[in-house]
Design an enzyme around this catalytic site. Structure first.
Site, PDB file in Angstrom:
ATOM      1  N   ARG B 647     -13.331  -9.382  -4.279  1.00 23.94           N
ATOM      2  CA  ARG B 647     -12.230 -10.328  -4.241  1.00 23.94           C
ATOM      3  C   ARG B 647     -10.940  -9.626  -3.826  1.00 23.94           C
ATOM      4  O   ARG B 647     -10.682  -8.486  -4.185  1.00 23.94           O
ATOM      5  CB  ARG B 647     -12.052 -10.929  -5.614  1.00 23.94           C
ATOM      6  CG  ARG B 647     -10.764 -11.669  -5.734  1.00 23.94           C
ATOM      7  CD  ARG B 647     -10.211 -11.536  -7.090  1.00 23.94           C
ATOM      8  NE  ARG B 647     -10.599 -12.718  -7.841  1.00 23.94           N
ATOM      9  CZ  ARG B 647     -10.480 -12.786  -9.137  1.00 23.94           C
ATOM     10  NH1 ARG B 647     -10.081 -11.759  -9.822  1.00 23.94           N
ATOM     11  NH2 ARG B 647     -10.804 -13.877  -9.760  1.00 23.94           N
ATOM     12  N   ASN B 650      -4.445  -9.766  -3.395  1.00 23.57           N
ATOM     13  CA  ASN B 650      -3.260 -10.186  -2.651  1.00 23.57           C
ATOM     14  C   ASN B 650      -3.503  -9.908  -1.173  1.00 23.57           C
ATOM     15  O   ASN B 650      -3.462  -8.770  -0.730  1.00 23.57           O
ATOM     16  CB  ASN B 650      -2.042  -9.398  -3.160  1.00 23.57           C
ATOM     17  CG  ASN B 650      -0.750  -9.797  -2.449  1.00 23.57           C
ATOM     18  OD1 ASN B 650      -0.758 -10.250  -1.303  1.00 23.57           O
ATOM     19  ND2 ASN B 650       0.366  -9.617  -3.134  1.00 23.57           N
ATOM     20  N   THR B 653      -0.798  -7.629   0.771  1.00 20.02           N
ATOM     21  CA  THR B 653      -0.785  -6.174   0.581  1.00 20.02           C
ATOM     22  C   THR B 653      -2.145  -5.560   0.925  1.00 20.02           C
ATOM     23  O   THR B 653      -2.208  -4.440   1.420  1.00 20.02           O
ATOM     24  CB  THR B 653      -0.384  -5.800  -0.859  1.00 20.02           C
ATOM     25  OG1 THR B 653      -1.239  -6.492  -1.774  1.00 20.02           O
ATOM     26  CG2 THR B 653       1.054  -6.156  -1.130  1.00 20.02           C
ATOM     27  N   GLY B 723      -8.386   0.641  -0.396  1.00 20.94           N
ATOM     28  CA  GLY B 723      -7.614   1.803   0.059  1.00 20.94           C
ATOM     29  C   GLY B 723      -8.310   2.640   1.112  1.00 20.94           C
ATOM     30  O   GLY B 723      -7.673   3.158   2.020  1.00 20.94           O
ATOM     31  N   GLU B 724      -9.602   2.824   0.997  1.00 21.83           N
ATOM     32  CA  GLU B 724     -10.292   3.685   1.969  1.00 21.83           C
ATOM     33  C   GLU B 724     -11.061   2.882   3.022  1.00 21.83           C
ATOM     34  O   GLU B 724     -11.114   3.296   4.186  1.00 21.83           O
ATOM     35  CB  GLU B 724     -11.313   4.649   1.331  1.00 21.83           C
ATOM     36  CG  GLU B 724     -11.244   4.891  -0.151  1.00 21.83           C
ATOM     37  CD  GLU B 724     -10.159   5.849  -0.608  1.00 21.83           C
ATOM     38  OE1 GLU B 724      -9.936   6.868   0.042  1.00 21.83           O
ATOM     39  OE2 GLU B 724      -9.535   5.549  -1.621  1.00 21.83           O
TER      40      GLU B 724
END
Ligand code: FES
Ligand code: FES
Lengths: 195, 757
Positions: B647, B650, B653, B723-724
């Protein structure tokens, strides 16, 4: 077996270091008088002597643009500028463009377009964009990309920076073609449905 | 868009904030210059400046430091070196941080021996920055120089199997079947060697520490650039024998990290040491050149062999890697495993080894290991698809795995297939002429289209949070986590607001202070999942207390309602069964007479449930390049990056994370390389002018697609982290597109024009 190596100093150590001198800088409409060594950069003067830390140091060598400020409306790298040379000029930093409570249109556009991540290059990007708008030369996406290329962003927020700058440059009349976001909703992907 | 909080009491409503593209709550502070980074905090009393002196030799021993000459300069306070720094901690394990690899950590200014070029050898402290820098520049140091070796190629023969032990490192999977036989007998095969050299993280903010000496015993406020204040605190406390009260570490804003701030860097040691010795506030900031003096993505050599049958099914798959490490630590990454997770093959072989050279220990850098392995394996898979006569996308779909072949476990969720389909549709992949060199644009430039897939871990760490609801209805949630640009501030605010049904403006999330409940370093894409679950837990505990208080009110409409049967919406607690049975949270607070309601929350992995599964995020990347053959220039004109990572908290971002990852992938593919001169044992291009990263003009259109997954096993809040994953696939897709454009397969990064001409 071993070789001698002497780390040669750049200069002979001298106990007679030139004393600090009074320098008056007009920053964001206010005069600040500080006592600094004559070789103090404008960037260090702002950050270390005037507590204006919104202007960032990313390299100290004129290679990244994080230290961009406006002098008489023109963008410069403040790390390559000696503070004393800028007496009598109008210096504008990120703090002078707007405040947290009262953002400038560019600052607001950066927030709305998520034109940053860590935020460290951001004051420099915004000052540079303000300088670009003041210059009045750039209009197209490619021109803005090119003329914003003196400001590195290691987080890679470039497409959103472009969107933010174009929005303010054209009062919201131009839609930038630099990528979209699509969300595909959840289908049945539960582990139980695995073959 | 889906909205499934795995546990009650939330239901889908228009007022929901999770899954909405909400602006960063820390945005106004960042764009106005109000956000304070480590080198920007004021201190009590005057501040002194430390300037780091780095070794110009790669190996040897310091024989003399002429400190007296610079100490004679008025305003210079001290020159610290191994000669006058007392040995703080006897055992080197005191220098081990939470994410240290095996071996013996580097101890700054501990001994005269030099182990790597640019090793910090002295700290000059003076009353101004200008003076400290000047004094450091005139400090004479004498060395006995020994012969170094920084050439990885020369120590291939000394490779050893990478030892276990580092957080996140998974040793290579066991071999299956008979790789050599299957490879020999298969009709279609490829074999190739892949190389990239060292790369340095180079976050925009240079490493910095400001120590505020409070003048109360050894109490300090240590403002540090880090991806995890608690990790720095335990490191500092152990080395200097300080209490957590004395060594309070604060990191409100981090100007990028990408892994460089996972481990405490030497400037924090130097700043704290100087503050303790001088009993004075001190600031130490690295130079950009010194940003090349510590961890980096390791120079890695890889070999791949793949073979398929006539239908295009992979029959043999081998991936081997050899990476550099330092003489003193064994930095390990998971490099080869991903290939085995993405593709099924009856015969496999995986291998991962290290060799030691005289450099600093490598350090996890965005998508560590995976970015390295992925470039090689997705290039080789692409090459294989041509050999087997298949479209590169069809070939990947043909060899798709529905369970993890390396562990024989099902995935908790995997929508990589939908990433392929959605990405291909958006990109227009069906318009592709499969023949290399067959497509040109209107200006005659060669056009290439490439695809690649990526895979990363969905993982969880222990985390804690505290929620305080004050009498005026404002909710404050604290956790000692980090925001290096990932969006932690805003998504945790969303999580808290959603859980208690409060408007975003009524919620404040704070982070980056060791006085707050502990959280892991920000890395591995685990923050959203781990800290998010802890924040939710803390808020739910507050919710339970609120419900109890509501039920104590006279004629409470919520009498007899269980927490599980209640919902927190629009500032009210309501019964699920009958939402007219409702009490305003304001009224509960007023009636209770309490000045605040607080609760602790925590989260962590659930091994009983999770061990049965393989937990991963995936992506599919489609790239268009245009190549000018006369000049050898490559332009990446279009990217579609389709990501399946559970999921999305946001989308605004999260999209930025994927955009950033895409830029990183492009940067790795086309620009980044720290050039190591083996004569000098030194990284030569140690500045932003010569270490190339993309600028605005290099980046064009990037479409991001989130293919959402429902997954309550990998995460109690359904989140896998982004992030990765966004970085993966990109470098290989570019190399594959360049092949499609030019017919030339480049196996060595970066893909500079000299390699094309
Ligand atoms: S700090 Fe001035 S250009 Fe980088
Ligand atoms: S936002 Fe981090 S460097 Fe630009």
């Amino acid at each position: 077996m071993s070789l001698q190596f002497i780390q040669e100093p750049l200069d002979k150590a001298t106990p007679h270091v030139v004393p600090a001198q009074a320098v008056t800088l007009n920053v964001n409409g206010e005069d600040h008088t500080i006592q600094i060594a004559p070789w103090t950069s404008l960037l260090d003067a702002l950050r270390e002597y005037m507590d204006l830390t919104g202007t960032k140091k990313g390299c100290d060598h004129g290679q990244c643009g994080a230290c961009t400020v406006l002098v008489d409306g023109k963008r410069i790298n403040s790390c390559l500028a000696l503070a004393t040379v800028y007496q009598g000029k109008k210096i504008q930093t990120i703090e002078g463009l707007g405040t947290e409570e009262n953002l400038s249109p560019l600052q607001q556009a950066f927030v709305d377009h998520d034109a940053f991540q860590c935020g460290y290059c951001t004051p420099g990007q915004i000052c540079s964009a303000q300088g670009l708008i003041n210059e009045g030369r750039c209009k197209t996406e490619d021109e803005v990309r090119e003329h914003m290329s003196g400001n590195l962003c290691r987080c890679g927020a470039y497409t959103n920076i472009l969107s933010a700058v174009m929005e303010v440059l054209h009062d919201g009349d131009v839609v930038v073609d630099n990528g979209v976001l699509i969300t595909v909703p959840v289908a049945s992907t539960k582990a139980s449905s695995v073959e | 868009m889906s909205q499934t909080i795995a546990t009650p009491p939330t239901v889908r409503l228009d007022s929901d904030v999770i899954g909405k593209p909400i602006n960063r709550t820390d945005g106004p502070a960042k764009v106005s210059g109000a956000a304070k980074y480590a080198a920007e905090f004021g201190v009590t009393g005057p501040l002194w400046y430390g300037y780091i002196v780095s070794s110009p030799v790669a190996k040897g021993k310091i024989t003399k430091i002429h400190a007296d000459e610079v100490l004679a300069i008025p305003g210079v306070q001290q020159v610290f070196s191994h000669e006058n720094v007392s040995s703080f901690a006897w055992f080197d394990r005191a220098y081990k941080d939470d994410v240290a690899p095996g071996g013996s950590p580097f101890r700054p200014l501990h001994e005269p021996e030099i182990m790597f070029n640019q090793q910090p050898v002295a700290l000059v402290v003076a009353e101004t920055f200008e003076l400290a820098r000047y004094a450091a520049s005139v400090l004479r140091i004498e060395y006995d120089v020994e012969k170094h070796n920084t050439d990885l190629d020369s120590v291939i023969g000394e490779a050893f199997d990478a030892p276990k032990g580092k957080t996140g490192f998974v040793p290579p999977p066991k071999p299956k079947g008979d790789m050599n036989k299957a490879f020999a007998e298969a009709p279609h095969k490829v074999a190739g060697e892949y190389i990239h050299r060292a790369q340095h993280h180079n976050p925009m903010e240079m490493f910095a520490t400001t120590v505020d000496w409070l003048g109360d015993g050894k109490k300090m406020k240590i403002y540090d650039k880090t991806q995890g204040a608690p990790n720095v605190q335990q490191y500092i406390a152990k080395i200097f024998g300080l209490s957590t009260d004395e060594a309070r570490v604060i990191s409100k804003f981090t100007g990028g990290g990408f892994g460089s701030g996972l481990r405490p860097q030497y400037q924090v040691f130097l700043a704290v040491m100087a503050a303790l010795e001088l009993e004075h506030s001190v600031r130490v900031v690295m130079t950009r050149t010194q940003m090349f003096s510590f961890g980096h993505r390791p120079h890695t050599l890889q070999k791949l062999r793949i073979a398929s049958d006539d239908q295009g099914h992979i029959q043999a798959l081998e991936h081997k890697a050899l990476a550099e490490t330092s003489q003193f630590e064994n930095a390990t990454e998971t490099v080869v495993n991903w290939t085995g997770i993405l593709y099924n093959s009856p015969n496999t072989n995986f291998d991962y080894q290290l060799s030691k050279i005289d450099v600093y220990t490598p350090l996890d850098m965005r998508a560590p290991g995976a970015a390295t392995g992925n470039f090689a394996s997705e290039s080789a898979i692409d090459e294989m698809s041509y050999k087997a006569g298949k479209d590169p996308l069809d070939f990947r779909l043909l060899n798709y795995t529905y369970s993890d072949p390396t562990e024989n476990k099902p995935f908790t969720s995997k929508r990589l297939d939908d990433c392929y389909h959605e990405g291909a549709a958006r990109f227009g992949w069906d318009q592709r002429n499969p023949e290399p060199r067959s497509m040109r644009d209107e200006k005659g430039m060669l056009v290439g289209w490439g695809v690649a897939a990526g895979c990363w871990d969905a993982s969880m760490q222990k985390a804690a949070a505290k929620a305080v609801l004050s009498a005026d209805g404002h909710l404050t949630v604290n956790s000692a986590t980090n925001d290096q640009g990932a969006g932690t501030y805003v998504i945790m605010t969303q999580m808290a607001a959603q859980t208690l049904g409060l408007p975003m403006q009524q919620v404040t999330f704070n982070l980056g202070d060791t006085n707050m409940p502990a959280a892991p370093v920000q890395g591995g894409s685990w923050t959203a999942n781990s800290v998010g679950a802890a924040v939710k837990d803390a808020c739910q505990e507050v919710g339970k207390k609120l419900l109890k208080l509501a039920q104590k009110m006279d004629d409470s409409p919520l009498a007899g309602v269980n927490f599980e049967d209640a919902q927190f919406v629009d500032g009210h607690i309501r019964a699920n069964e009958d939402i007219t049975r409702s009490v305003a949270i304001e009224d509960i607070l007023a009636a209770s007479g309490e000045d605040k309601i607080e609760a602790d929350g925590k989260a962590g992995p659930n091994p009983i449930n999770q061990l049965k599964y393989s937990m991963h995020s995936h992506n599919a990347v489609f790239v268009e390049v245009k190549v000018d053959e006369d000049l050898g220039t490559i332009h990446v004109t279009r990217v579609v990056n389709a990501v399946a990572a559970g999921r999305i908290m946001n989308p605004k971002t999260a999209r930025s994370q994927v955009l950033g990852g895409t830029v990183w992938g492009l940067s790795m593919a086309m620009m980044e390389e720290t050039y190591l001169n083996n004569e000098l044992g030194r990284y030569m291009n140690h500045n932003y002018a010569e270490y190339h990263i993309p600028v605005n003009a290099d980046i064009h259109k990037i479409d991001v697609i989130f293919v959402e997954e429902e997954d309550d096993i990998a995460s109690p809040i359904g989140v896998k982290g982004v992030g990765e994953i966004g970085m993966l696939g990109v470098a290989a897709a570019i190399a594959n597109a360049v092949y499609h454009a030019t017919g030339k397969r480049v196996r060595e990064l970066p893909l500079t024009s000299d390699k094309l001409l």
